[in-house]
Design an enzyme around this catalytic site. Sequence first.
Site, PDB file in Angstrom:
ATOM      1  N   CYS A 175      -4.433 -10.802   3.489  1.00 29.36           N
ATOM      2  CA  CYS A 175      -5.485 -10.354   2.574  1.00 29.36           C
ATOM      3  C   CYS A 175      -6.826 -11.045   2.799  1.00 29.36           C
ATOM      4  O   CYS A 175      -7.854 -10.572   2.304  1.00 29.36           O
ATOM      5  CB  CYS A 175      -5.043 -10.573   1.129  1.00 29.36           C
ATOM      6  SG  CYS A 175      -3.470  -9.786   0.740  1.00 29.36           S
ATOM      7  N   HIS A 235      -7.799  -2.433  -2.617  1.00 25.62           N
ATOM      8  CA  HIS A 235      -7.605  -3.597  -1.757  1.00 25.62           C
ATOM      9  C   HIS A 235      -7.147  -3.154  -0.363  1.00 25.62           C
ATOM     10  O   HIS A 235      -5.957  -3.214  -0.044  1.00 25.62           O
ATOM     11  CB  HIS A 235      -6.588  -4.532  -2.407  1.00 25.62           C
ATOM     12  CG  HIS A 235      -6.258  -5.769  -1.637  1.00 25.62           C
ATOM     13  ND1 HIS A 235      -7.102  -6.324  -0.688  1.00 25.62           N
ATOM     14  CD2 HIS A 235      -5.159  -6.574  -1.670  1.00 25.62           C
ATOM     15  CE1 HIS A 235      -6.536  -7.405  -0.180  1.00 25.62           C
ATOM     16  NE2 HIS A 235      -5.356  -7.568  -0.749  1.00 25.62           N
ATOM     17  N   CYS A 237      -5.871 -14.663  -2.725  1.00 21.74           N
ATOM     18  CA  CYS A 237      -4.566 -15.154  -2.303  1.00 21.74           C
ATOM     19  C   CYS A 237      -4.184 -14.447  -1.008  1.00 21.74           C
ATOM     20  O   CYS A 237      -4.766 -13.429  -0.645  1.00 21.74           O
ATOM     21  CB  CYS A 237      -3.521 -14.922  -3.386  1.00 21.74           C
ATOM     22  SG  CYS A 237      -3.323 -13.199  -3.905  1.00 21.74           S
ATOM     23  N   GLY A 283      -0.830 -13.289   1.543  1.00 23.14           N
ATOM     24  CA  GLY A 283       0.598 -13.091   1.685  1.00 23.14           C
ATOM     25  C   GLY A 283       1.260 -14.158   2.531  1.00 23.14           C
ATOM     26  O   GLY A 283       0.699 -14.607   3.519  1.00 23.14           O
TER      27      GLY A 283
END
Length: 397
Positions: free
Chosen positions: A103, A347, A378, A380
């Site tokens: 991300c 996203h 954050c 993954g």
Amino acid sequence: MSNFSNETRSKHNSDNDVVIVSALRTPMCRARKGGLANILPSTLFEKVMQATVERSGIRGADIEDICVGNVLMPQNGFAAMRMAHIAAGVPETTSLSMVNRQCASGLSACANIANSIAANQITVGVGAGVESMSCYPMNQIKAPKVDFKSYWDNKTAMDCLLPMGVTSENVAKKYHLQRHLLDEFAAASHQKAADAQDSGKFDHEIVPVGNITKDDGIRRQTTSTILAKLKPVFSPQGPTTAGNSSQTTDGAAAVLMMTRAEAKRRKLPILGIWRGYSTAGVPPSIMGIGPAIAIPQVLEQTGLTISDIDVFEINEAFASQASYCIQELGIDPTKVNPNGGAIALGHPLGCTGARMVATLLNELKRQKTARYGVISMCVGSGMGAAAVLEVEPQSKL
């Protein structure tokens, strides 16, 4: 961690500053159902690169290096990105690389270019991000080929494979987050985004793709009462639903960076200054807490505090993790995602970090007295990333 040295960080308003002179994005559109569902990621990248060259007025050949963040494309996606930038008018003499930090890929791409400029390896470069979650859906990701027999007893290692929604449930359970508050957070994201879209706040940063000119994931009529009717997705009694999670999305973004000296020589407006970047690892099972660790690190790196920051763009992967990080750091909620976040805007994994640069810089300028902004998300498998940008009073959009 950033590669910026103490000496580099201490040079404020220096000709060696890494500055941003353009930050553009395509519309953010719903995967499979939205306006960009049939558009290839190479086309999305081509459009945003073409607009970057045309609107900035620089020659494509003057861009020395490009770094593109992407998560879901297969290995041949590299060739697609290379073809796209050449077709956009940035010739083969410009080099290209790609980065996958999940991300944070788009933000990491910008950091890579910023570091190259700070190290005097290049003078002009583009950090970008692209993702078509229509072309390459997340549900087609295959498990990695690893020696599971040797990893099976290592819980932390195995937790790297947890679905992101399960990590959201873990955060909610560990920190006692309540469903109705998460739904209120999500509804507020949609309302802020709808208000921003209606007032034209996104217009300056968006590059049309054909006749698609606006983000199409915003649910302007939604409320926390409506969201409360949705069933949990990852746990029968859990608080995480489709309504308080980020949307899967298609989009691309590009950030044109150079030294301050080069921007002055070209008489280009300085939209922002890249002041710092930091990454941090966290337990994979609660990966959503990443911003709560990465933001203090980048603030320490830049000599700033939470109260010094005027606007925070914190990726809303899930309402659970985003709201936890805001509370944990003691951030004024009115400073966070003033134009909505990923729950409303979407996203597109590899694109998000670069998209947030465009959104943040435009918001900082609108506030007129604002100076510092933070981008964070954050990541993954258990990480956080954060960057600090600064705007100057004399800068003009």
